[in-house]
Design a protein around this motif. Sequence first.
Motif, PDB file in Angstrom:
ATOM      1  N   LYS A 398      38.181  61.064  -1.758  1.00 15.81           N
ATOM      2  CA  LYS A 398      37.295  60.346  -0.644  1.00 15.81           C
ATOM      3  C   LYS A 398      37.745  59.010  -0.143  1.00 15.81           C
ATOM      4  O   LYS A 398      38.068  58.106  -1.153  1.00 15.81           O
ATOM      5  N   GLY A 399      38.004  58.686   0.871  1.00 13.62           N
ATOM      6  CA  GLY A 399      38.274  57.516   1.486  1.00 13.62           C
ATOM      7  C   GLY A 399      39.897  57.206   1.518  1.00 13.62           C
ATOM      8  O   GLY A 399      40.412  56.313   2.016  1.00 13.62           O
ATOM      9  N   LEU A 400      40.555  58.223   1.019  1.00 10.04           N
ATOM     10  CA  LEU A 400      41.936  57.992   0.942  1.00 10.04           C
ATOM     11  C   LEU A 400      42.726  58.347   2.263  1.00 10.04           C
ATOM     12  O   LEU A 400      43.781  57.661   2.838  1.00 10.04           O
ATOM     13  N   ALA A 401      42.095  59.131   3.149  1.00  9.82           N
ATOM     14  CA  ALA A 401      42.448  59.405   4.498  1.00  9.82           C
ATOM     15  C   ALA A 401      42.535  57.757   5.353  1.00  9.82           C
ATOM     16  O   ALA A 401      43.405  57.475   5.898  1.00  9.82           O
ATOM     17  N   ALA A 402      41.337  57.111   5.220  1.00  9.32           N
ATOM     18  CA  ALA A 402      41.257  55.826   5.724  1.00  9.32           C
ATOM     19  C   ALA A 402      42.104  54.982   5.282  1.00  9.32           C
ATOM     20  O   ALA A 402      42.830  53.889   5.915  1.00  9.32           O
ATOM     21  N   THR A 403      42.403  54.984   3.989  1.00 11.89           N
ATOM     22  CA  THR A 403      43.449  54.007   3.539  1.00 11.89           C
ATOM     23  C   THR A 403      44.818  54.305   3.818  1.00 11.89           C
ATOM     24  O   THR A 403      45.782  53.238   4.075  1.00 11.89           O
ATOM     25  N   VAL A 404      45.189  55.404   4.027  1.00 15.60           N
ATOM     26  CA  VAL A 404      46.640  55.996   4.437  1.00 15.60           C
ATOM     27  C   VAL A 404      46.599  55.489   5.904  1.00 15.60           C
ATOM     28  O   VAL A 404      47.778  54.774   6.399  1.00 15.60           O
ATOM     29  N   LYS A 405      45.475  55.573   6.780  1.00 14.89           N
ATOM     30  CA  LYS A 405      45.575  55.282   8.112  1.00 14.89           C
ATOM     31  C   LYS A 405      45.786  53.688   8.412  1.00 14.89           C
ATOM     32  O   LYS A 405      46.439  53.130   9.197  1.00 14.89           O
ATOM     33  N   LYS A 406      44.994  52.897   7.318  1.00 13.47           N
ATOM     34  CA  LYS A 406      45.137  51.627   7.460  1.00 13.47           C
ATOM     35  C   LYS A 406      47.030  51.279   7.031  1.00 13.47           C
ATOM     36  O   LYS A 406      47.116  50.302   7.859  1.00 13.47           O
ATOM     37  N   ALA A 407      47.050  51.543   6.189  1.00 16.82           N
ATOM     38  CA  ALA A 407      48.445  51.440   5.861  1.00 16.82           C
ATOM     39  C   ALA A 407      49.618  51.865   7.059  1.00 16.82           C
ATOM     40  O   ALA A 407      50.355  50.975   7.163  1.00 16.82           O
ATOM     41  N   LEU A 408      49.241  52.909   7.655  1.00 11.16           N
ATOM     42  CA  LEU A 408      50.233  53.312   8.848  1.00 11.16           C
ATOM     43  C   LEU A 408      50.076  52.189   9.635  1.00 11.16           C
ATOM     44  O   LEU A 408      51.060  51.983  10.474  1.00 11.16           O
ATOM     45  N   ASP A 409      48.759  51.975  10.016  1.00  9.48           N
ATOM     46  CA  ASP A 409      48.544  51.134  11.255  1.00  9.48           C
ATOM     47  C   ASP A 409      49.379  49.538  11.179  1.00  9.48           C
ATOM     48  O   ASP A 409      49.671  49.057  12.016  1.00  9.48           O
ATOM     49  N   THR A 410      48.959  49.123   9.760  1.00  8.90           N
ATOM     50  CA  THR A 410      49.675  47.944   9.283  1.00  8.90           C
ATOM     51  C   THR A 410      51.329  48.030   9.842  1.00  8.90           C
ATOM     52  O   THR A 410      51.897  47.036  10.240  1.00  8.90           O
ATOM     53  N   VAL A 411      51.868  49.106   9.138  1.00 10.16           N
ATOM     54  CA  VAL A 411      53.188  49.196   9.165  1.00 10.16           C
ATOM     55  C   VAL A 411      53.991  49.434  10.754  1.00 10.16           C
ATOM     56  O   VAL A 411      54.745  48.659  11.038  1.00 10.16           O
ATOM     57  N   GLU A 412      53.144  50.467  11.408  1.00  8.00           N
ATOM     58  CA  GLU A 412      53.708  50.814  12.634  1.00  8.00           C
ATOM     59  C   GLU A 412      52.919  50.493  13.921  1.00  8.00           C
ATOM     60  O   GLU A 412      53.120  51.441  14.913  1.00  8.00           O
ATOM     61  N   GLY A 413      51.603  49.815  13.830  1.00  9.10           N
ATOM     62  CA  GLY A 413      50.914  49.790  14.900  1.00  9.10           C
ATOM     63  C   GLY A 413      49.814  50.880  14.943  1.00  9.10           C
ATOM     64  O   GLY A 413      49.418  50.858  13.802  1.00  9.10           O
ATOM     65  N   THR A 414      49.869  51.603  16.089  1.00 12.39           N
ATOM     66  CA  THR A 414      48.837  52.717  15.985  1.00 12.39           C
ATOM     67  C   THR A 414      49.598  54.056  15.456  1.00 12.39           C
ATOM     68  O   THR A 414      50.479  54.220  15.765  1.00 12.39           O
TER      69      THR A 414
END
Length: 422
Positions: A398-414
């Motif tokens: 639970k919540g893992l997808a959002a954490t991954v999305k946040k990390a991705l956005d930080t690294v590569e924008g959207t």
Amino acid sequence: MTIMAAASREGKVLSDVVFAAGAAAREAAALYGEDKVVNATVGCYAGEDEKLACLPVVEQLYRSLPMSDFITYAPPIGLEGYRKAVIDETFEDCRPEGYVDAVATSGGTGAIHIAIANYSEYGEAVLTTDWRWNIYDCLCREIGRDLHTFSMMDDKGRFNTAAFSAAVSNILRCQDSLLIILNTPANNPTGFALSDEEWADVLEICRLHEKNGKRISILVDIAYIAYAGEKNRVRSFMKQFAHLPEHIFTMFAFSMSKGYTLYGQRAGALVGLSSSKDVIEEFANLGKYSARTSWSNINRAAMTLMTKIRSDRDLIAQLDLERMRFAQSLRRRADIFTYEADRCGLSYVPYKGGFFISIPTKKSAAVCHELQKDLVFAGPLAQGVRLGVCSIPEDKMKGLAATVKKALDTVEGTNDLMVAGK
Ligand SMILES: Cc1ncc(COP(=O)(O)O)c(C=O)c1O
């Protein structure tokens, strides 16, 4: 620096980024507490208590075997009952007509090794998908083969038949034969699987080249098939292998590691299927030779265990039930992730079952590094980030997808990469 190794062996170092991330996860758990850390690097099934799980019927029977089963040598080709059991389990009710044999191997890894050694030429190309178990690369390189890849999925998230066809044609312009490795169903690292229609396309392409005088061997790596879905439904594609031309040879890399939770016991097999009796006789002779010269013979107790289970209907039913419970738990964990990923707009490779889900990114190392700030540890691969659903309990999903999305956005924008979520 003093060098003793043969010149041809210099510089061979196994760099395992997934194991390194696993070590970092264990360190973090010791520092911050296990409940705070998500270790998505592990490739073995763990229960909701995050402990490595053993199928109960396997544990009970294995412990009851006499010492002689653990210490006696076995024949290099494997115990006869085991080879029969492996063939039965590989095909279940979907056995295609044809000549079949099996050679016991040191896990699925040994099966892949033997297939590469005996069905590809030194210095030539072996073909697999871009999303792949990275040990394929090492297995090829170790014996002087060159692993080529093609894009596994098209932009609609289906098997990329066009890319496959182009890659096969390209290679066969310079080679007379080709070994193709396809890890399906429950592909590591994505959970992807080829449909029956996609398999029909693959075989059609192989037939065309065979007609032009080429020899094609297909190795289907079924390491995770026990958790891919209903056993005959996930094997229905195998029926298409009946009556293939003599110069299209199919093999299956079978493993007891996941299907029997016996990872460390090193038992597997290479199964060969052909419309030619000669091809199968040659397969068994070569396999026996390769086994004798690589590991000599494999774990007799594991072979005995499987033989016992497969020769008793009640034990098979019990094993099926226990595997289904593991598979259902994998499905619940994956459902949590994919539901949340869809909601937060995180792309992932179409997951159909198995131990892993993958997120496409060209910056996987940076994303994994970013994830570690949130105490999430995942395996960075060339094509993306691999998450071991097999070892993450539901509450940590639970919540893992959002954490991954946040990390991705930080690294590569959207996160607007090529693969649609479903
Ligand atoms: C895709 C794939 N094939 C084969 C194997 C072989 O496993 P083993 O040698 O333990 O049977 C693995 C193990 O992780 C795997 O991921």
